[in-house]
Enzyme design. Structure first.
Site, mmCIF file in Angstrom:
data_model
loop_
_atom_site.group_PDB
_atom_site.id
_atom_site.type_symbol
_atom_site.label_atom_id
_atom_site.label_comp_id
_atom_site.label_asym_id
_atom_site.label_seq_id
_atom_site.Cartn_x
_atom_site.Cartn_y
_atom_site.Cartn_z
ATOM 1 N N LYS A 1 26.865 36.352 26.555
ATOM 2 C CA LYS A 1 27.041 37.333 27.627
ATOM 3 C C LYS A 1 25.802 38.197 27.837
ATOM 4 O O LYS A 1 25.621 38.769 28.891
ATOM 5 C CB LYS A 1 28.304 38.165 27.427
ATOM 6 C CG LYS A 1 28.304 39.098 26.246
ATOM 7 C CD LYS A 1 29.531 40.005 26.308
ATOM 8 C CE LYS A 1 30.555 39.705 25.220
ATOM 9 N NZ LYS A 1 30.117 40.019 23.880
ATOM 10 N N LYS B 1 19.078 37.661 16.519
ATOM 11 C CA LYS B 1 18.992 38.935 17.254
ATOM 12 C C LYS B 1 17.751 39.713 16.872
ATOM 13 O O LYS B 1 17.211 40.446 17.694
ATOM 14 C CB LYS B 1 20.267 39.756 17.056
ATOM 15 C CG LYS B 1 21.474 39.077 17.707
ATOM 16 C CD LYS B 1 22.429 39.996 18.395
ATOM 17 C CE LYS B 1 23.334 39.175 19.311
ATOM 18 N NZ LYS B 1 24.556 39.788 19.709
ATOM 19 N N LYS C 1 23.649 28.528 22.963
ATOM 20 C CA LYS C 1 25.014 29.017 23.197
ATOM 21 C C LYS C 1 25.076 29.861 24.476
ATOM 22 O O LYS C 1 24.143 30.614 24.749
ATOM 23 C CB LYS C 1 25.396 29.880 21.982
ATOM 24 C CG LYS C 1 26.764 30.498 22.013
ATOM 25 C CD LYS C 1 26.985 31.355 20.775
ATOM 26 C CE LYS C 1 26.571 32.782 21.005
ATOM 27 N NZ LYS C 1 27.641 33.750 21.192
#
Ligand code: ATP
Ligand code: LTN
Length: 345
Positions: free
Chosen positions: A212, A127, A209
């Site tokens: 969302k 992130k 992965k």
């Protein structure tokens, strides 16, 4: 806690605790459903656990969110939980920010969490690369808040996808460290990860992965996608140039589709390979789209109903937070005493 009567005597039977949260950081995906929500429901319906399930709204703030969109995503997240089968009569359902003990315990646990161990978290590394202009302290200490979520309730099992395993390990390490200094205070939680749904990959880049917050809508299936959208996305799913429907090294795209088909239908890989013997990728993609559309459709329809009744969602969260807070405060009082803080009289 449930109570049972044995030989006319009242005996307290303590059920184990299952807890899991999900961030309202976008529309929930098929990965969220197969890796997490579906198992939350199975655990709840087994009747063997006291379950707590929540929307991790505080965690979502570690990435910049548009306030209006966030509010909608929180309601939508709760609507998906209910539509997927989380039953507020059986499970405690709430929003993380409504139980103030989470932020309070997180602060204390921050003081028992090491810089070095936080630096090793792959989610932090991913992130901070993705949001390079906003590497904030919350993103870094995210696992201490997650540990607080779990440890406040003396949780035994945490149903999550594979990507959260490392965060579960650090939660255990923090619990262990604290117990080692002050004596047994926290239960050490264990992850609950199923085989087929544990890691659903992106349909566009099957080595990544399904997430969302992926801006590429073709990469993800959301719970809100229509049947036509789902089928279209599966038709476009990236696969290799081969043809046979068989798992294999380097065949990330087809491996992912077989995995999804398996998680949705409950069929084993060998059975799926036999079922599609002699058929090409095109037929298999179509079949995947159809079984996924059938799984998502009833959930999507119920989400729309719940979204038209936000007062009901508010009501459930109010009751859920009140119930959760009682258990949370017990642990927090214990922690305050152990570390030498004076508990408010
Ligand atoms: P974000 O993109 O905002 O990081 P996310 O889609 O990764 O979100 P989380 O809120 O971080 O979702 O995760 C909620 C739950 O869903 C966790 O238990 C996580 O392990 C699980 N999960 C997320 N993505 C997948 C996936 N692709 N396959 C299986 N499980 C998943
Ligand atoms: N970090 C988790 C969300 C989360 C969570 C938790 C999961 C926050 N608190 C407690 C299990 C238990 C994620 O899915 N990214």
């Amino acid at each position: 806690m449930s109570e049972i009567i044995v030989n006319g005597e009242e005996k307290k039977e303590k059920k184990k605790i299952s807890l899991s949260f999900i961030q309202p950081s976008g529309a929930f995906t098929l990965g969220n459903y197969l890796g997490a929500l579906k198992n939350w429901v199975t655990i709840q319906d087994s009747g063997e656990f006291n379950c707590l399930y929540a929307v991790a709204d505080l965690h979502a703030l570690t990435v910049r969110q548009d306030p209006k969109a966030l509010k909608n995503q929180i309601y939508q997240g709760l609507a998906v939980l209910l539509a997927s089968g989380i039953d507020p009569e059986k499970s405690i359902v709430f929003q993380q920010s409504h139980v103030h003990q989470h932020a309070e315990l997180a602060w204390i646990l921050n003081c028992y969490t090491m810089f070095g161990e936080l630096s090793r978290m792959t989610q932090f590394k991913d992130k901070s690369a993705k949001y390079a202009d906003n590497i904030n302290a919350g993103l870094f200490t995210y696992p201490a808040l997650m540990a607080a979520d779990i440890l406040l309730y003396q949780t035994n099992f945490v149903p999550v996808g594979q990507d959260q395993k490392q965060h579960l390990e650090i939660a255990r390490d923090i619990a262990n460290r604290f117990n080692g200094i002050y004596g047994k205070t926290f239960t050490e939680p264990e992850p609950y990860i199923t085989k087929s749904g544990a890691r659903i990959m992106s349909l566009a880049e099957p080595t990544k992965k399904m997430s969302k917050s992926d801006p590429n809508q073709n990469a993800i299936i959301t719970i809100l996608d229509t049947d036509a959208e789902i089928i279209k996305k599966f038709k476009r799913a990236v696969t290799d140039s081969g043809s046979g429907v068989r798992m294999g090294e380097g065949k990330d795209g087809i491996n992912n589709l077989i995995n999804i088909y398996s998680a949705v239908t409950g069929k084993e890989t060998a059975e799926i390979e036999r079922e599609f013997e002699g058929k090409g990728y095109g037929d298999f993609k179509m079949a995947c789209g159809e079984v996924v559309a059938e799984t998502v459709r009833p959930i999507r329809e119920k989400v729309n109903e719940y979204m038209n009744n936000k007062d009901y969602i508010d009501e459930i969260c109010k009751t859920g937070a009140e119930r959760a807070s009682i258990f949370a405060q017990r642990t927090l009082d214990k922690v305050y005493k152990k570390v030498g803080l004076v508990v408010k009289k």
